[in-house]
Design an enzyme around this catalytic site. Structure first.
Site, PDB file in Angstrom:
ATOM      1  N   LYS A  22       0.543  -1.413  -0.083  1.00 53.55           N
ATOM      2  CA  LYS A  22      -0.105   0.018   0.332  1.00 53.55           C
ATOM      3  C   LYS A  22       0.843   1.210   0.099  1.00 53.55           C
ATOM      4  O   LYS A  22       0.635   2.083  -0.654  1.00 53.55           O
ATOM      5  CB  LYS A  22      -0.752  -0.054   1.091  1.00 53.55           C
ATOM      6  CG  LYS A  22      -1.867   1.190   1.562  1.00 53.55           C
ATOM      7  CD  LYS A  22      -2.262   1.567   2.769  1.00 53.55           C
ATOM      8  CE  LYS A  22      -1.089   1.630   4.039  1.00 53.55           C
ATOM      9  NZ  LYS A  22      -1.419   2.939   4.282  1.00 53.55           N
ATOM     10  N   ASN A  23       2.130   1.006   0.916  1.00 47.31           N
ATOM     11  CA  ASN A  23       2.608   1.989   1.390  1.00 47.31           C
ATOM     12  C   ASN A  23       3.801   2.565  -0.135  1.00 47.31           C
ATOM     13  O   ASN A  23       4.053   4.008  -0.020  1.00 47.31           O
ATOM     14  CB  ASN A  23       3.114   2.424   2.393  1.00 47.31           C
ATOM     15  CG  ASN A  23       2.201   2.839   3.369  1.00 47.31           C
ATOM     16  OD1 ASN A  23       1.352   2.744   3.315  1.00 47.31           O
ATOM     17  ND2 ASN A  23       2.718   2.616   4.801  1.00 47.31           N
ATOM     18  N   CYS A 116      -4.608  11.935  13.140  1.00 45.21           N
ATOM     19  CA  CYS A 116      -5.593  10.777  13.096  1.00 45.21           C
ATOM     20  C   CYS A 116      -4.986  10.080  14.537  1.00 45.21           C
ATOM     21  O   CYS A 116      -3.632  11.075  15.002  1.00 45.21           O
ATOM     22  CB  CYS A 116      -4.534  10.572  11.761  1.00 45.21           C
ATOM     23  SG  CYS A 116      -2.336  10.276  12.065  1.00 45.21           S
ATOM     24  N   ARG A 121       1.127  14.786  13.455  1.00 41.45           N
ATOM     25  CA  ARG A 121       1.228  14.470  11.797  1.00 41.45           C
ATOM     26  C   ARG A 121       1.043  15.241  10.944  1.00 41.45           C
ATOM     27  O   ARG A 121       0.793  15.395  10.253  1.00 41.45           O
ATOM     28  CB  ARG A 121       0.693  13.163  10.999  1.00 41.45           C
ATOM     29  CG  ARG A 121       0.944  11.161  11.734  1.00 41.45           C
ATOM     30  CD  ARG A 121       0.421  10.465  11.229  1.00 41.45           C
ATOM     31  NE  ARG A 121       1.105   9.880  10.273  1.00 41.45           N
ATOM     32  CZ  ARG A 121       0.617   8.636   9.360  1.00 41.45           C
ATOM     33  NH1 ARG A 121      -0.845   8.479   9.938  1.00 41.45           N
ATOM     34  NH2 ARG A 121       0.740   8.966   8.483  1.00 41.45           N
ATOM     35  N   ASP A 305       5.143   0.183  12.237  1.00 41.03           N
ATOM     36  CA  ASP A 305       3.965   0.381  11.118  1.00 41.03           C
ATOM     37  C   ASP A 305       3.964  -1.888  11.681  1.00 41.03           C
ATOM     38  O   ASP A 305       3.208  -2.640  11.451  1.00 41.03           O
ATOM     39  CB  ASP A 305       4.038  -0.552  10.009  1.00 41.03           C
ATOM     40  CG  ASP A 305       3.495   1.325   9.242  1.00 41.03           C
ATOM     41  OD1 ASP A 305       3.381   2.675  10.431  1.00 41.03           O
ATOM     42  OD2 ASP A 305       4.015   1.490   8.574  1.00 41.03           O
ATOM     43  N   ILE A 327       8.860   7.178  16.383  1.00 45.95           N
ATOM     44  CA  ILE A 327       8.178   7.723  15.531  1.00 45.95           C
ATOM     45  C   ILE A 327       6.788   8.301  16.005  1.00 45.95           C
ATOM     46  O   ILE A 327       6.441  10.078  15.515  1.00 45.95           O
ATOM     47  CB  ILE A 327       8.279   6.897  14.504  1.00 45.95           C
ATOM     48  CG1 ILE A 327       9.434   5.690  14.088  1.00 45.95           C
ATOM     49  CG2 ILE A 327       7.834   7.669  13.004  1.00 45.95           C
ATOM     50  CD1 ILE A 327      10.135   6.910  13.204  1.00 45.95           C
ATOM     51  N   ARG A 397      -8.649   0.000   5.211  1.00 43.07           N
ATOM     52  CA  ARG A 397      -7.856   0.546   4.336  1.00 43.07           C
ATOM     53  C   ARG A 397      -6.635   0.372   3.803  1.00 43.07           C
ATOM     54  O   ARG A 397      -5.866   0.725   3.362  1.00 43.07           O
ATOM     55  CB  ARG A 397      -7.086   1.548   5.734  1.00 43.07           C
ATOM     56  CG  ARG A 397      -8.168   2.830   6.268  1.00 43.07           C
ATOM     57  CD  ARG A 397      -8.117   3.737   6.558  1.00 43.07           C
ATOM     58  NE  ARG A 397      -7.027   5.088   6.651  1.00 43.07           N
ATOM     59  CZ  ARG A 397      -5.826   5.230   7.030  1.00 43.07           C
ATOM     60  NH1 ARG A 397      -6.358   4.802   8.318  1.00 43.07           N
ATOM     61  NH2 ARG A 397      -4.558   5.071   6.586  1.00 43.07           N
TER      62      ARG A 397
HETATM   63  N1  EPU Z   1       6.998  14.425  10.183  1.00 39.52           N
HETATM   64  C1  EPU Z   1       6.330  16.009  10.888  1.00 39.52           C
HETATM   65  N2  EPU Z   1       6.686  17.048   9.507  1.00 39.52           N
HETATM   66  C2  EPU Z   1       6.594  16.084   8.260  1.00 39.52           C
HETATM   67  C3  EPU Z   1       6.716  15.092   8.328  1.00 39.52           C
HETATM   68  C4  EPU Z   1       6.410  14.129   9.296  1.00 39.52           C
HETATM   69  O1  EPU Z   1       6.771  16.556  11.885  1.00 39.52           O
HETATM   70  O2  EPU Z   1       6.514  16.990   7.560  1.00 39.52           O
HETATM   71  C5  EPU Z   1       6.627  13.629  11.440  1.00 39.52           C
HETATM   72  C6  EPU Z   1       5.596  12.474  11.384  1.00 39.52           C
HETATM   73  O3  EPU Z   1       4.683  13.530  12.800  1.00 39.52           O
HETATM   74  C7  EPU Z   1       6.342  11.465  12.123  1.00 39.52           C
HETATM   75  C8  EPU Z   1       7.678  11.598  11.803  1.00 39.52           C
HETATM   76  O4  EPU Z   1       7.865  12.591  11.678  1.00 39.52           O
HETATM   77  O5  EPU Z   1       6.493  11.387  13.648  1.00 39.52           O
HETATM   78  C9  EPU Z   1       7.869  10.366  10.435  1.00 39.52           C
HETATM   79  O6  EPU Z   1       6.699  10.823   9.578  1.00 39.52           O
HETATM   80  P1  EPU Z   1       6.459  10.330   8.226  1.00 39.52           P
HETATM   81  O7  EPU Z   1       6.474  11.682   7.085  1.00 39.52           O
HETATM   82  O8  EPU Z   1       7.698   9.224   8.291  1.00 39.52           O
HETATM   83  O9  EPU Z   1       5.465   9.380   7.957  1.00 39.52           O
HETATM   84  P2  EPU Z   1       4.325   9.906   6.698  1.00 39.52           P
HETATM   85  O10 EPU Z   1       5.401   9.704   6.075  1.00 39.52           O
HETATM   86  O11 EPU Z   1       2.979  10.672   6.934  1.00 39.52           O
HETATM   87  C10 EPU Z   1       4.848   7.120   5.791  1.00 39.52           C
HETATM   88  C11 EPU Z   1       3.482   5.581   5.902  1.00 39.52           C
HETATM   89  C12 EPU Z   1       3.741   5.185   7.788  1.00 39.52           C
HETATM   90  C13 EPU Z   1       4.200   5.416   8.012  1.00 39.52           C
HETATM   91  C14 EPU Z   1       5.443   5.921   8.058  1.00 39.52           C
HETATM   92  C15 EPU Z   1       6.632   5.529   9.406  1.00 39.52           C
HETATM   93  C16 EPU Z   1       2.218   6.010   4.498  1.00 39.52           C
HETATM   94  C17 EPU Z   1       1.576   6.711   2.948  1.00 39.52           C
HETATM   95  N3  EPU Z   1       2.056   6.184   5.494  1.00 39.52           N
HETATM   96  O12 EPU Z   1       3.835   7.704   6.904  1.00 39.52           O
HETATM   97  O13 EPU Z   1       2.301   3.968   7.559  1.00 39.52           O
HETATM   98  O14 EPU Z   1       4.079   4.281   9.734  1.00 39.52           O
HETATM   99  O15 EPU Z   1       6.037   6.534   6.474  1.00 39.52           O
HETATM  100  O16 EPU Z   1       7.240   4.978   8.746  1.00 39.52           O
HETATM  101  O17 EPU Z   1       3.758   5.871   3.452  1.00 39.52           O
HETATM  102  C18 EPU Z   1       0.549   2.746   8.389  1.00 39.52           C
HETATM  103  O18 EPU Z   1       1.036   1.603   6.860  1.00 39.52           O
HETATM  104  O19 EPU Z   1      -0.274   2.199   8.977  1.00 39.52           O
HETATM  105  C19 EPU Z   1       1.321   4.118   7.684  1.00 39.52           C
HETATM  106  C20 EPU Z   1       0.778   4.694   9.139  1.00 39.52           C
END
Ligand code: EPU
Length: 417
Positions: A22-23, A116, A121, A305, A327, A397
Protein backbone atom coordinates in the site's frame (compact mmCIF):
# COMPACT_ATOMS: atom_id res chain seq x y z
CA UNK A 1 -20.42 -0.97 10.35
CA UNK A 2 -18.59 -4.22 9.62
CA UNK A 3 -17.28 -6.37 12.43
CA UNK A 4 -14.97 -9.36 12.47
CA UNK A 5 -15.79 -12.41 14.55
CA UNK A 6 -12.80 -14.61 15.28
CA UNK A 7 -12.70 -17.83 17.25
CA UNK A 8 -9.20 -18.35 18.54
CA UNK A 9 -7.12 -21.48 18.86
CA UNK A 10 -7.50 -22.83 15.31
CA UNK A 11 -4.23 -24.08 13.80
CA UNK A 12 -3.36 -22.38 10.53
CA UNK A 13 -1.96 -24.36 7.61
CA UNK A 14 -1.53 -23.43 3.97
CA UNK A 15 -0.27 -20.68 1.76
CA UNK A 16 -0.91 -16.94 1.50
CA UNK A 17 -0.04 -14.74 -1.49
CA UNK A 18 1.34 -11.36 -0.40
CA UNK A 19 -0.20 -8.27 -2.05
CA UNK A 20 1.54 -5.18 -3.37
CA UNK A 21 2.63 -2.62 -0.77
CA UNK A 22 0.00 0.00 0.00
CA UNK A 23 2.67 2.50 1.02
CA UNK A 24 4.54 2.05 -2.26
CA UNK A 25 1.37 2.07 -4.38
CA UNK A 26 0.15 5.40 -2.93
CA UNK A 27 3.18 7.48 -4.07
CA UNK A 28 3.22 5.57 -7.37
CA UNK A 29 -0.36 6.67 -8.02
CA UNK A 30 0.56 10.27 -7.15
CA UNK A 31 3.55 10.09 -9.51
CA UNK A 32 1.24 9.46 -12.48
CA UNK A 33 0.35 13.17 -12.24
CA UNK A 34 3.89 14.04 -13.36
CA UNK A 35 3.23 13.06 -16.98
CA UNK A 36 0.54 13.50 -19.62
CA UNK A 37 1.29 9.96 -20.88
CA UNK A 38 -0.35 6.76 -19.76
CA UNK A 39 1.21 4.89 -16.83
CA UNK A 40 0.49 1.22 -16.11
CA UNK A 41 0.89 0.10 -12.54
CA UNK A 42 0.84 -3.56 -11.55
CA UNK A 43 0.33 -5.32 -8.20
CA UNK A 44 -1.79 -2.54 -6.73
CA UNK A 45 -3.51 -3.84 -3.59
CA UNK A 46 -7.26 -3.61 -3.49
CA UNK A 47 -7.60 -1.61 -0.27
CA UNK A 48 -9.56 1.46 0.66
CA UNK A 49 -6.64 3.95 0.80
CA UNK A 50 -5.82 3.07 -2.80
CA UNK A 51 -9.42 3.60 -3.90
CA UNK A 52 -9.36 6.97 -2.10
CA UNK A 53 -6.18 8.01 -3.92
CA UNK A 54 -7.57 6.78 -7.27
CA UNK A 55 -10.71 8.87 -6.64
CA UNK A 56 -8.54 11.87 -5.84
CA UNK A 57 -6.63 11.46 -9.13
CA UNK A 58 -9.93 11.29 -11.02
CA UNK A 59 -11.16 14.46 -9.35
CA UNK A 60 -7.94 16.14 -10.50
CA UNK A 61 -8.67 15.14 -14.10
CA UNK A 62 -6.90 11.78 -14.58
CA UNK A 63 -8.54 8.81 -16.21
CA UNK A 64 -8.16 5.77 -13.99
CA UNK A 65 -8.96 2.26 -15.23
CA UNK A 66 -8.60 -0.81 -13.02
CA UNK A 67 -7.31 -3.85 -14.93
CA UNK A 68 -5.82 -7.23 -13.96
CA UNK A 69 -4.89 -6.30 -10.41
CA UNK A 70 -3.39 -2.99 -11.53
CA UNK A 71 -4.29 0.43 -12.85
CA UNK A 72 -3.97 2.23 -16.15
CA UNK A 73 -3.80 5.94 -15.41
CA UNK A 74 -3.49 8.94 -17.66
CA UNK A 75 -3.44 12.52 -16.46
CA UNK A 76 -3.46 14.01 -19.97
CA UNK A 77 -4.66 17.31 -18.58
CA UNK A 78 -4.97 18.50 -15.00
CA UNK A 79 -8.40 20.03 -14.55
CA UNK A 80 -8.31 20.85 -10.88
CA UNK A 81 -4.97 21.35 -9.14
CA UNK A 82 -6.27 20.43 -5.75
CA UNK A 83 -7.27 17.88 -3.16
CA UNK A 84 -10.50 18.82 -1.38
CA UNK A 85 -11.04 18.26 2.35
CA UNK A 86 -13.61 15.51 1.72
CA UNK A 87 -10.89 13.34 0.18
CA UNK A 88 -7.94 14.31 2.34
CA UNK A 89 -9.64 13.89 5.70
CA UNK A 90 -9.76 10.10 5.42
CA UNK A 91 -6.21 9.67 4.17
CA UNK A 92 -3.16 11.68 5.08
CA UNK A 93 -1.17 10.33 2.14
CA UNK A 94 -3.15 12.74 -0.08
CA UNK A 95 -0.38 15.23 0.69
CA UNK A 96 1.65 13.17 -1.81
CA UNK A 97 -0.07 15.01 -4.68
CA UNK A 98 1.40 18.36 -3.56
CA UNK A 99 4.87 17.86 -5.06
CA UNK A 100 3.71 16.38 -8.41
CA UNK A 101 1.05 19.06 -8.91
CA UNK A 102 3.33 22.04 -8.27
CA UNK A 103 6.03 20.47 -10.41
CA UNK A 104 3.69 19.77 -13.34
CA UNK A 105 1.31 22.77 -13.26
CA UNK A 106 3.05 25.35 -11.06
CA UNK A 107 0.21 25.27 -8.56
CA UNK A 108 -1.28 22.92 -5.97
CA UNK A 109 -4.07 23.42 -3.51
CA UNK A 110 -4.46 20.64 -0.98
CA UNK A 111 -6.59 20.55 2.14
CA UNK A 112 -4.41 20.43 5.24
CA UNK A 113 -4.73 16.93 6.66
CA UNK A 114 -6.06 16.77 10.19
CA UNK A 115 -4.56 14.79 13.04
CA UNK A 116 -5.10 11.07 13.13
CA UNK A 117 -5.33 8.35 15.74
CA UNK A 118 -1.57 7.85 15.92
CA UNK A 119 -0.51 11.46 16.42
CA UNK A 120 -0.57 15.02 15.09
CA UNK A 121 1.29 14.11 11.87
CA UNK A 122 2.12 17.55 10.45
CA UNK A 123 3.37 18.10 6.86
CA UNK A 124 5.53 21.12 7.69
CA UNK A 125 8.66 19.42 6.34
CA UNK A 126 7.03 18.74 2.94
CA UNK A 127 6.21 22.45 2.77
CA UNK A 128 9.65 23.60 3.87
CA UNK A 129 11.17 21.44 1.16
CA UNK A 130 8.86 22.79 -1.54
CA UNK A 131 9.72 26.34 -0.44
CA UNK A 132 13.40 25.48 -0.76
CA UNK A 133 12.67 24.42 -4.35
CA UNK A 134 11.18 27.85 -4.96
CA UNK A 135 7.46 27.39 -4.30
CA UNK A 136 5.52 30.02 -2.44
CA UNK A 137 3.44 28.34 0.22
CA UNK A 138 0.34 29.91 1.78
CA UNK A 139 -2.16 28.53 4.19
CA UNK A 140 -5.73 29.72 4.25
CA UNK A 141 -9.09 28.33 5.31
CA UNK A 142 -7.65 24.90 6.00
CA UNK A 143 -5.95 24.66 2.62
CA UNK A 144 -2.28 24.72 1.66
CA UNK A 145 -1.57 26.49 -1.56
CA UNK A 146 1.83 26.05 -3.20
CA UNK A 147 2.64 28.17 -6.24
CA UNK A 148 5.73 28.20 -8.48
CA UNK A 149 4.74 30.29 -11.49
CA UNK A 150 8.20 30.08 -13.04
CA UNK A 151 8.58 26.40 -12.17
CA UNK A 152 10.57 24.78 -9.37
CA UNK A 153 14.35 25.15 -9.14
CA UNK A 154 16.74 22.49 -7.89
CA UNK A 155 18.31 23.16 -4.48
CA UNK A 156 19.93 21.46 -1.52
CA UNK A 157 17.57 20.45 1.27
CA UNK A 158 18.33 18.62 4.50
CA UNK A 159 15.30 16.99 6.10
CA UNK A 160 15.22 18.19 9.73
CA UNK A 161 13.60 14.84 10.58
CA UNK A 162 13.35 11.72 8.45
CA UNK A 163 9.98 11.54 6.72
CA UNK A 164 8.86 8.84 4.31
CA UNK A 165 6.12 10.62 2.36
CA UNK A 166 8.05 13.91 2.71
CA UNK A 167 11.01 12.33 0.89
CA UNK A 168 8.67 10.91 -1.77
CA UNK A 169 6.88 14.23 -2.24
CA UNK A 170 10.13 16.16 -2.74
CA UNK A 171 11.69 13.52 -4.95
CA UNK A 172 8.68 13.80 -7.30
CA UNK A 173 8.83 17.61 -7.23
CA UNK A 174 12.59 17.66 -7.89
CA UNK A 175 12.24 15.27 -10.84
CA UNK A 176 10.71 18.11 -12.90
CA UNK A 177 12.59 21.04 -11.28
CA UNK A 178 15.22 23.01 -13.18
CA UNK A 179 18.72 21.84 -12.29
CA UNK A 180 20.07 19.63 -9.53
CA UNK A 181 18.46 18.87 -6.17
CA UNK A 182 20.31 17.24 -3.28
CA UNK A 183 18.16 15.76 -0.52
CA UNK A 184 20.02 14.92 2.69
CA UNK A 185 18.74 12.87 5.63
CA UNK A 186 16.23 11.28 3.24
CA UNK A 187 14.12 8.25 4.19
CA UNK A 188 15.62 4.91 3.16
CA UNK A 189 12.42 2.85 3.21
CA UNK A 190 12.02 0.30 0.37
CA UNK A 191 8.88 2.21 -0.69
CA UNK A 192 11.03 5.30 -1.39
CA UNK A 193 13.43 3.21 -3.48
CA UNK A 194 10.50 1.68 -5.38
CA UNK A 195 9.21 5.14 -6.24
CA UNK A 196 12.70 6.16 -7.42
CA UNK A 197 12.73 3.09 -9.66
CA UNK A 198 9.37 4.02 -11.17
CA UNK A 199 10.40 7.67 -11.69
CA UNK A 200 13.61 6.50 -13.37
CA UNK A 201 11.51 4.42 -15.79
CA UNK A 202 9.57 7.64 -16.52
CA UNK A 203 12.81 9.39 -17.48
CA UNK A 204 13.80 10.95 -14.13
CA UNK A 205 17.48 11.12 -13.21
CA UNK A 206 17.86 10.00 -9.60
CA UNK A 207 20.96 8.72 -7.80
CA UNK A 208 21.23 7.32 -4.30
CA UNK A 209 17.77 5.70 -3.95
CA UNK A 210 17.72 3.63 -0.77
CA UNK A 211 20.42 5.77 0.84
CA UNK A 212 20.01 8.92 2.93
CA UNK A 213 21.34 11.23 0.19
CA UNK A 214 19.45 11.61 -3.06
CA UNK A 215 20.73 13.50 -6.07
CA UNK A 216 18.08 14.40 -8.59
CA UNK A 217 18.84 16.08 -11.89
CA UNK A 218 15.59 17.67 -13.04
CA UNK A 219 14.32 16.93 -16.55
CA UNK A 220 11.93 18.92 -18.73
CA UNK A 221 9.33 16.23 -19.08
CA UNK A 222 8.61 12.71 -17.91
CA UNK A 223 6.96 9.99 -19.97
CA UNK A 224 4.73 6.99 -19.33
CA UNK A 225 5.98 3.66 -17.97
CA UNK A 226 4.98 0.27 -16.68
CA UNK A 227 5.81 -0.56 -13.11
CA UNK A 228 4.97 -3.37 -10.68
CA UNK A 229 4.77 -2.38 -7.01
CA UNK A 230 6.97 -4.19 -4.44
CA UNK A 231 5.38 -6.76 -2.10
CA UNK A 232 3.97 -5.39 1.14
CA UNK A 233 6.55 -5.94 3.87
CA UNK A 234 4.10 -5.01 6.63
CA UNK A 235 1.45 -7.43 5.38
CA UNK A 236 4.20 -10.08 5.19
CA UNK A 237 5.27 -9.28 8.75
CA UNK A 238 1.70 -9.44 10.00
CA UNK A 239 1.21 -12.95 8.55
CA UNK A 240 4.61 -14.07 9.86
CA UNK A 241 3.37 -13.22 13.33
CA UNK A 242 0.04 -14.94 12.65
CA UNK A 243 2.08 -18.00 11.74
CA UNK A 244 4.25 -17.77 14.84
CA UNK A 245 1.14 -17.51 17.01
CA UNK A 246 -1.13 -20.07 15.41
CA UNK A 247 0.30 -22.04 12.51
CA UNK A 248 1.36 -25.60 12.07
CA UNK A 249 2.98 -24.34 8.90
CA UNK A 250 2.23 -21.23 6.89
CA UNK A 251 3.83 -20.38 3.56
CA UNK A 252 3.96 -16.74 2.40
CA UNK A 253 4.40 -16.37 -1.35
CA UNK A 254 5.74 -13.44 -3.37
CA UNK A 255 7.69 -11.82 -0.53
CA UNK A 256 10.80 -9.65 -0.64
CA UNK A 257 12.96 -10.97 2.19
CA UNK A 258 15.55 -8.19 1.82
CA UNK A 259 12.97 -5.67 3.05
CA UNK A 260 12.33 -7.57 6.29
CA UNK A 261 15.79 -7.57 7.91
CA UNK A 262 15.05 -6.04 11.32
CA UNK A 263 11.83 -7.99 11.77
CA UNK A 264 13.36 -11.34 10.78
CA UNK A 265 16.24 -10.74 13.24
CA UNK A 266 13.80 -10.08 16.07
CA UNK A 267 11.67 -13.11 15.17
CA UNK A 268 14.79 -15.29 15.24
CA UNK A 269 15.76 -13.90 18.65
CA UNK A 270 12.27 -14.67 19.94
CA UNK A 271 12.66 -18.26 18.76
CA UNK A 272 10.21 -18.17 15.86
CA UNK A 273 10.96 -20.78 13.20
CA UNK A 274 11.10 -18.99 9.83
CA UNK A 275 12.68 -20.50 6.72
CA UNK A 276 13.38 -18.53 3.56
CA UNK A 277 13.38 -20.02 0.05
CA UNK A 278 13.62 -17.49 -2.78
CA UNK A 279 10.49 -15.36 -2.70
CA UNK A 280 8.79 -17.59 -0.12
CA UNK A 281 8.90 -17.62 3.65
CA UNK A 282 7.70 -20.56 5.72
CA UNK A 283 6.81 -20.03 9.35
CA UNK A 284 6.03 -22.73 11.85
CA UNK A 285 4.34 -21.97 15.15
CA UNK A 286 3.97 -23.90 18.36
CA UNK A 287 7.47 -23.28 19.74
CA UNK A 288 7.92 -21.61 23.14
CA UNK A 289 8.77 -17.96 22.55
CA UNK A 290 11.18 -15.67 24.38
CA UNK A 291 10.48 -12.06 25.27
CA UNK A 292 12.41 -9.69 22.99
CA UNK A 293 12.49 -5.88 23.25
CA UNK A 294 11.99 -3.70 20.19
CA UNK A 295 12.44 0.01 19.57
CA UNK A 296 10.85 1.44 16.44
CA UNK A 297 13.16 3.30 14.10
CA UNK A 298 13.28 4.51 10.54
CA UNK A 299 14.31 1.88 7.99
CA UNK A 300 16.44 -0.24 8.24
CA UNK A 301 15.40 -0.28 11.91
CA UNK A 302 12.33 -2.03 13.31
CA UNK A 303 9.26 -0.52 11.59
CA UNK A 304 6.67 1.40 13.58
CA UNK A 305 4.07 -0.27 11.34
CA UNK A 306 4.94 -3.63 12.98
CA UNK A 307 4.99 -2.39 16.57
CA UNK A 308 1.39 -3.26 17.45
CA UNK A 309 1.63 -6.73 15.88
CA UNK A 310 4.89 -7.37 17.77
CA UNK A 311 3.03 -6.70 21.01
CA UNK A 312 0.49 -9.39 20.14
CA UNK A 313 3.36 -11.84 19.68
CA UNK A 314 5.03 -10.84 22.95
CA UNK A 315 1.81 -11.54 24.86
CA UNK A 316 2.46 -15.22 24.25
CA UNK A 317 6.20 -15.14 25.06
CA UNK A 318 7.80 -16.07 28.38
CA UNK A 319 8.92 -13.03 30.38
CA UNK A 320 8.59 -9.28 29.94
CA UNK A 321 9.32 -7.36 26.75
CA UNK A 322 9.69 -3.63 26.27
CA UNK A 323 8.30 -2.00 23.16
CA UNK A 324 9.50 1.59 22.63
CA UNK A 325 7.81 3.77 20.01
CA UNK A 326 10.00 6.60 18.72
CA UNK A 327 8.27 7.57 15.45
CA UNK A 328 4.72 8.50 16.47
CA UNK A 329 3.68 9.94 19.81
CA UNK A 330 0.38 8.15 20.22
CA UNK A 331 0.61 4.71 18.76
CA UNK A 332 -0.49 2.61 21.71
CA UNK A 333 -4.26 2.68 21.20
CA UNK A 334 -4.32 -1.12 21.01
CA UNK A 335 -3.00 -1.49 24.58
CA UNK A 336 -6.34 -0.80 26.29
CA UNK A 337 -8.16 -3.12 23.90
CA UNK A 338 -5.61 -5.91 24.48
CA UNK A 339 -6.25 -5.39 28.19
CA UNK A 340 -9.88 -6.39 27.57
CA UNK A 341 -8.54 -9.71 26.29
CA UNK A 342 -6.58 -10.37 29.48
CA UNK A 343 -3.25 -8.88 28.42
CA UNK A 344 -1.05 -7.29 31.04
CA UNK A 345 0.73 -4.28 29.55
CA UNK A 346 2.05 -1.26 31.42
CA UNK A 347 2.48 2.02 29.60
CA UNK A 348 5.09 4.55 30.58
CA UNK A 349 5.46 7.42 28.14
CA UNK A 350 6.57 5.97 24.82
CA UNK A 351 7.38 2.58 26.27
CA UNK A 352 5.12 -0.39 26.86
CA UNK A 353 6.08 -3.33 29.05
CA UNK A 354 4.35 -6.54 28.05
CA UNK A 355 4.08 -9.24 30.68
CA UNK A 356 3.87 -12.31 28.50
CA UNK A 357 2.80 -15.86 29.04
CA UNK A 358 -0.70 -15.15 30.36
CA UNK A 359 -3.66 -16.72 28.62
CA UNK A 360 -5.66 -14.44 26.33
CA UNK A 361 -9.42 -14.65 26.23
CA UNK A 362 -11.76 -13.47 23.49
CA UNK A 363 -13.61 -10.20 24.06
CA UNK A 364 -15.43 -7.41 22.24
CA UNK A 365 -12.80 -4.89 21.15
CA UNK A 366 -12.57 -1.84 18.96
CA UNK A 367 -10.06 -1.14 16.18
CA UNK A 368 -8.55 2.36 16.34
CA UNK A 369 -6.08 2.53 13.47
CA UNK A 370 -4.80 0.26 10.74
CA UNK A 371 -1.97 -1.55 12.51
CA UNK A 372 -3.74 -1.58 15.88
CA UNK A 373 -6.54 -3.47 14.14
CA UNK A 374 -4.08 -6.03 12.78
CA UNK A 375 -2.72 -6.50 16.30
CA UNK A 376 -6.22 -7.26 17.60
CA UNK A 377 -6.78 -9.85 14.85
CA UNK A 378 -3.49 -11.55 15.80
CA UNK A 379 -4.31 -11.57 19.51
CA UNK A 380 -7.75 -12.98 18.68
CA UNK A 381 -6.20 -15.86 16.71
CA UNK A 382 -4.20 -16.80 19.81
CA UNK A 383 -6.97 -16.19 22.35
CA UNK A 384 -9.39 -18.69 23.75
CA UNK A 385 -12.97 -18.19 22.62
CA UNK A 386 -14.68 -15.55 20.54
CA UNK A 387 -13.42 -12.05 19.80
CA UNK A 388 -15.53 -9.48 17.98
CA UNK A 389 -13.58 -6.57 16.49
CA UNK A 390 -15.55 -3.44 15.72
CA UNK A 391 -14.67 -0.66 13.26
CA UNK A 392 -13.05 -3.00 10.80
CA UNK A 393 -12.93 -0.19 8.22
CA UNK A 394 -9.52 0.74 9.69
CA UNK A 395 -8.24 -2.68 8.64
CA UNK A 396 -9.78 -2.38 5.18
CA UNK A 397 -7.72 0.78 4.57
CA UNK A 398 -4.53 -1.23 4.23
CA UNK A 399 -4.95 -5.03 4.22
CA UNK A 400 -6.23 -6.69 1.07
CA UNK A 401 -8.83 -9.34 1.93
CA UNK A 402 -7.31 -10.11 5.34
CA UNK A 403 -10.31 -12.11 6.51
CA UNK A 404 -10.44 -14.11 3.26
CA UNK A 405 -6.72 -14.86 3.33
CA UNK A 406 -6.78 -16.02 6.96
CA UNK A 407 -9.98 -18.07 6.51
CA UNK A 408 -8.37 -19.86 3.55
CA UNK A 409 -5.57 -21.15 5.81
CA UNK A 410 -7.92 -22.38 8.50
CA UNK A 411 -8.68 -19.43 10.77
CA UNK A 412 -12.20 -19.16 12.09
CA UNK A 413 -12.82 -15.58 11.00
CA UNK A 414 -16.06 -14.16 9.73
CA UNK A 415 -17.13 -10.70 8.65
CA UNK A 416 -20.44 -9.55 10.02
CA UNK A 417 -21.93 -6.84 7.83
N1 EPU B 1 6.77 14.56 10.54
C1 EPU B 1 6.80 15.91 10.81
N2 EPU B 1 6.62 16.80 9.77
C2 EPU B 1 6.41 16.38 8.48
C3 EPU B 1 6.38 14.99 8.20
C4 EPU B 1 6.56 14.10 9.27
O1 EPU B 1 6.98 16.32 11.95
O2 EPU B 1 6.26 17.23 7.59
C5 EPU B 1 6.95 13.59 11.64
C6 EPU B 1 5.72 12.72 11.87
O3 EPU B 1 4.77 13.35 12.68
C7 EPU B 1 6.32 11.49 12.51
C8 EPU B 1 7.68 11.37 11.80
O4 EPU B 1 7.95 12.66 11.27
O5 EPU B 1 6.53 11.70 13.87
C9 EPU B 1 7.75 10.35 10.69
O6 EPU B 1 6.61 10.49 9.84
P1 EPU B 1 6.65 10.16 8.30
O7 EPU B 1 6.46 11.44 7.55
O8 EPU B 1 7.83 9.33 7.95
O9 EPU B 1 5.32 9.32 8.12
P2 EPU B 1 4.40 9.34 6.85
O10 EPU B 1 5.23 9.54 5.65
O11 EPU B 1 3.24 10.24 7.07
C10 EPU B 1 4.59 6.80 6.26
C11 EPU B 1 3.65 5.65 6.14
C12 EPU B 1 3.14 5.26 7.53
C13 EPU B 1 4.35 4.88 8.38
C14 EPU B 1 5.35 6.05 8.43
C15 EPU B 1 6.62 5.72 9.17
C16 EPU B 1 2.70 6.03 3.95
C17 EPU B 1 1.53 6.40 3.12
N3 EPU B 1 2.53 6.04 5.28
O12 EPU B 1 3.84 7.86 6.85
O13 EPU B 1 2.31 4.13 7.37
O14 EPU B 1 3.95 4.57 9.69
O15 EPU B 1 5.71 6.43 7.09
O16 EPU B 1 7.25 4.63 8.62
O17 EPU B 1 3.75 5.72 3.43
C18 EPU B 1 0.57 2.65 7.94
O18 EPU B 1 0.72 2.10 6.83
O19 EPU B 1 -0.14 2.16 8.87
C19 EPU B 1 1.21 3.93 8.20
C20 EPU B 1 0.81 4.75 9.16
Amino acid sequence: MDQLRIIGGRRLKGSIEISGAKNAALPALAATLLTADEVRLGRIPSVRDIRTMAGLLESIGASVVRENGGYRIQAAAISESGAPYERVKTMRASSLVLGPLVARTGRARVSLPGGCAIGARPIDIHLLGLQTLGAEVRQEAGYIEAVATEGLRGARFTFPKITVTGTEDLMMAAALAKGETMLDNAAREPEVADLAEMLTKMGARIEGAGTSTLRIEGVERLHGCEHAIIPDRIETGTYLIAGALAADELELRGVETDHLGALLDKLAQAGVDVASEGDRLIVRGGRPLMAVDVTTEEHPGFPTDMQAQWMALMLTAQGSAHVTETIFENRFMHVAELGRMGAKIELNGNQATIRGGRPLTGARVMASDLRASACLVLAALAAEGETVIERVYHLDRGYENLDGKLAAVGASIERIV
